[in-house]
Write a protein that holds these residues in place. Structure first.
Motif, PDB file in Angstrom:
ATOM      1  N   ASN A  33       0.818  -1.208   0.000  1.00  0.00           N
ATOM      2  CA  ASN A  33       0.000   0.000   0.000  1.00  0.00           C
ATOM      3  C   ASN A  33       0.855   1.262   0.000  1.00  0.00           C
ATOM      4  OD1 ASN A  33      -2.346  -1.471   0.027  1.00  0.00           O
ATOM      5  ND2 ASN A  33      -2.569  -1.426   2.251  1.00  0.00           N
ATOM      6  N   GLU A  34       2.163   1.103   0.016  1.00  0.00           N
ATOM      7  CA  GLU A  34       3.052   2.258   0.027  1.00  0.00           C
ATOM      8  C   GLU A  34       3.181   2.823  -1.385  1.00  0.00           C
ATOM      9  OE1 GLU A  34       7.660   3.425   1.239  1.00  0.00           O
ATOM     10  OE2 GLU A  34       6.926   1.384   1.406  1.00  0.00           O
ATOM     11  N   THR A  35       3.052   4.133  -1.504  1.00  0.00           N
ATOM     12  CA  THR A  35       3.136   4.764  -2.812  1.00  0.00           C
ATOM     13  C   THR A  35       4.585   5.081  -3.172  1.00  0.00           C
ATOM     14  OG1 THR A  35       2.850   6.963  -1.848  1.00  0.00           O
ATOM     15  CG2 THR A  35       0.855   5.792  -2.570  1.00  0.00           C
ATOM     16  N   THR A  36       4.820   5.288  -4.464  1.00  0.00           N
ATOM     17  CA  THR A  36       6.132   5.703  -4.942  1.00  0.00           C
ATOM     18  C   THR A  36       6.006   7.055  -5.619  1.00  0.00           C
ATOM     19  OG1 THR A  36       5.781   4.551  -7.044  1.00  0.00           O
ATOM     20  CG2 THR A  36       6.919   3.335  -5.311  1.00  0.00           C
ATOM     21  N   THR A  37       7.120   7.759  -5.731  1.00  0.00           N
ATOM     22  CA  THR A  37       7.147   9.097  -6.296  1.00  0.00           C
ATOM     23  C   THR A  37       7.821   9.082  -7.651  1.00  0.00           C
ATOM     24  OG1 THR A  37       7.277  10.044  -4.074  1.00  0.00           O
ATOM     25  CG2 THR A  37       7.873  11.476  -5.900  1.00  0.00           C
ATOM     26  N   PRO A  64       1.936   6.734 -12.735  1.00  0.00           N
ATOM     27  CA  PRO A  64       1.448   6.687 -11.349  1.00  0.00           C
ATOM     28  C   PRO A  64       0.956   5.282 -11.005  1.00  0.00           C
ATOM     29  CG  PRO A  64       0.535   8.572 -12.548  1.00  0.00           C
ATOM     30  CD  PRO A  64       1.201   7.696 -13.566  1.00  0.00           C
ATOM     31  N   MET A  65       1.403   4.769  -9.878  1.00  0.00           N
ATOM     32  CA  MET A  65       1.040   3.413  -9.469  1.00  0.00           C
ATOM     33  C   MET A  65       0.106   3.495  -8.268  1.00  0.00           C
ATOM     34  SD  MET A  65       4.653   1.406 -10.032  1.00  0.00           S
ATOM     35  CE  MET A  65       5.673   1.796 -11.464  1.00  0.00           C
ATOM     36  N   THR A  66      -1.110   3.905  -8.558  1.00  0.00           N
ATOM     37  CA  THR A  66      -2.079   4.123  -7.493  1.00  0.00           C
ATOM     38  C   THR A  66      -3.092   2.992  -7.379  1.00  0.00           C
ATOM     39  OG1 THR A  66      -3.444   5.389  -9.050  1.00  0.00           O
ATOM     40  CG2 THR A  66      -1.875   6.629  -7.705  1.00  0.00           C
ATOM     41  N   GLU A  67      -3.099   2.091  -8.359  1.00  0.00           N
ATOM     42  CA  GLU A  67      -4.042   0.975  -8.336  1.00  0.00           C
ATOM     43  C   GLU A  67      -3.280  -0.344  -8.221  1.00  0.00           C
ATOM     44  OE1 GLU A  67      -7.166   1.625  -8.202  1.00  0.00           O
ATOM     45  OE2 GLU A  67      -7.051   3.773  -8.678  1.00  0.00           O
TER      46      GLU A  67
END
Length: 304
Positions: free
Chosen positions: A83-87, A214-217
């Motif tokens: 669940n950790e997002t990347t920038t 973006p890797m939000t899903e």
């Protein structure tokens, strides 16, 4: 007389002064940059059972309009998620990567891949040269050369041309695809055409374009042309992992092409300390066996 003459010649050689012949050493310009690590956050891993779920889209669509095709959904396994997002971070202006090629998973080294990525203004050039190495080079000296050229846009890479050459003892096989964005067409060297989706990448550029998505899903779509056909990849986002490489232990984000049973697929690891550049790639055949593995052995880059 012959013996005496030979002895005199050898004695003369022994007393000659030792002479060294200077040789030219090519010094490559240093490429150095501080590749900033992504912001550190506490990773929350959502463990999911390895159960079947329907695939969101078929990855092997070959028709002109990939959005118009519909195929029967097939079951597939599910990756563990983070669940950790990347920038998203900018590309270095100049970049060189070297990969060791292994047969199977961690098998014998069969080759090397050298990739160079350069940005000048709003244009990019990306080249990859694969050649045999180790014991494999004794039986063949095959090479695969890939070139991707295009523009840098707000969303990342926008290829204009992709070329591929396979050079073997039997000859050279070439592929060329042009991204005609004005006409909305992919134009292949054999005369075929296909509808060009807006965010289509080629078989080389997609490895780098992934860092700009973006890797939000749980997954994201990515249309890719390999010079022969257009395929709609569905890239599944997995967990963050620490892997061993010739460069040492690297922190990575694990991705995988979604697939149905009996389909070939691949996995990619992106370097979290290296702006999400590809640092490992693993290819599977239709039986699920690892055919090849590419592991990073060198990264050199600079921002100017």
């Amino acid at each position: 007389m012959a013996v005496l003459l030979s002895a005199l010649i050898h004695a003369a050689i022994l007393w000659l002064p030792y002479i060294t012949f200077p040789h030219a050493t090519v010094q490559l310009p240093p490429l150095s940059v501080r590749l900033e690590p992504l912001p550190k956050k506490v990773a929350v891993i959502a463990e999911k059972p390895n159960i079947a779920k329907p695939k969101p889209a078929d990855p092997g669509i070959k028709s002109d309009d990939i959005s118009a095709s519909r195929h029967e959904t097939k079951p597939m396994s599910v990756m563990n998620k983070t669940n950790e997002t990347t920038t998203i971070q900018p590309f270095p202006k100049h970049l060189k990567l070297t990969f060791s090629v292994y047969k199977g998973m961690g098998g014998l080294i069969t080759g090397e891949i050298h990739q160079q990525f350069d940005i000048r203004g709003d244009r990019y050039n990306l080249k990859s040269v694969r050649q045999t190495a180790g014991l494999a080079s004794l039986s063949n000296d095959d090479r695969i050369i890939q070139d991707s050229r295009g523009r840098i846009v707000e969303t990342g890479l926008q290829p204009d041309i992709y070329e591929e050459q396979k050079i073997t003892r039997k000859g050279t096989q070439s592929l060329l695809v042009t991204f005609d964005r004005a006409a909305g067409k992919l134009r292949y060297s054999n005369g075929d055409e296909a509808t060009l989706p807006e965010k289509t990448q080629d078989a080389l550029s997609f490895l780098y374009q992934i860092s700009q998505i973006p890797m939000t899903e749980e997954f994201f779509p990515l249309p890719v042309s390999d010079g022969k056909q257009l395929q709609q990849y569905q890239i599944e986002i997995g967990t963050k992992q620490t892997i061993d490489t010739p460069m040492g232990r690297l922190h990575t984000l694990h991705l995988r092409k979604m697939y149905a049973q009996g389909e070939a697929h691949f996995e990619i690891w992106l370097g979290l300390e290296y702006r999400l550049l590809p640092v490992k790639f693993r290819q599977f055949d239709s039986s699920g066996s690892v055919t090849e593995e590419f592991v990073i052995s060198m990264i050199r880059a600079k921002d100017e």
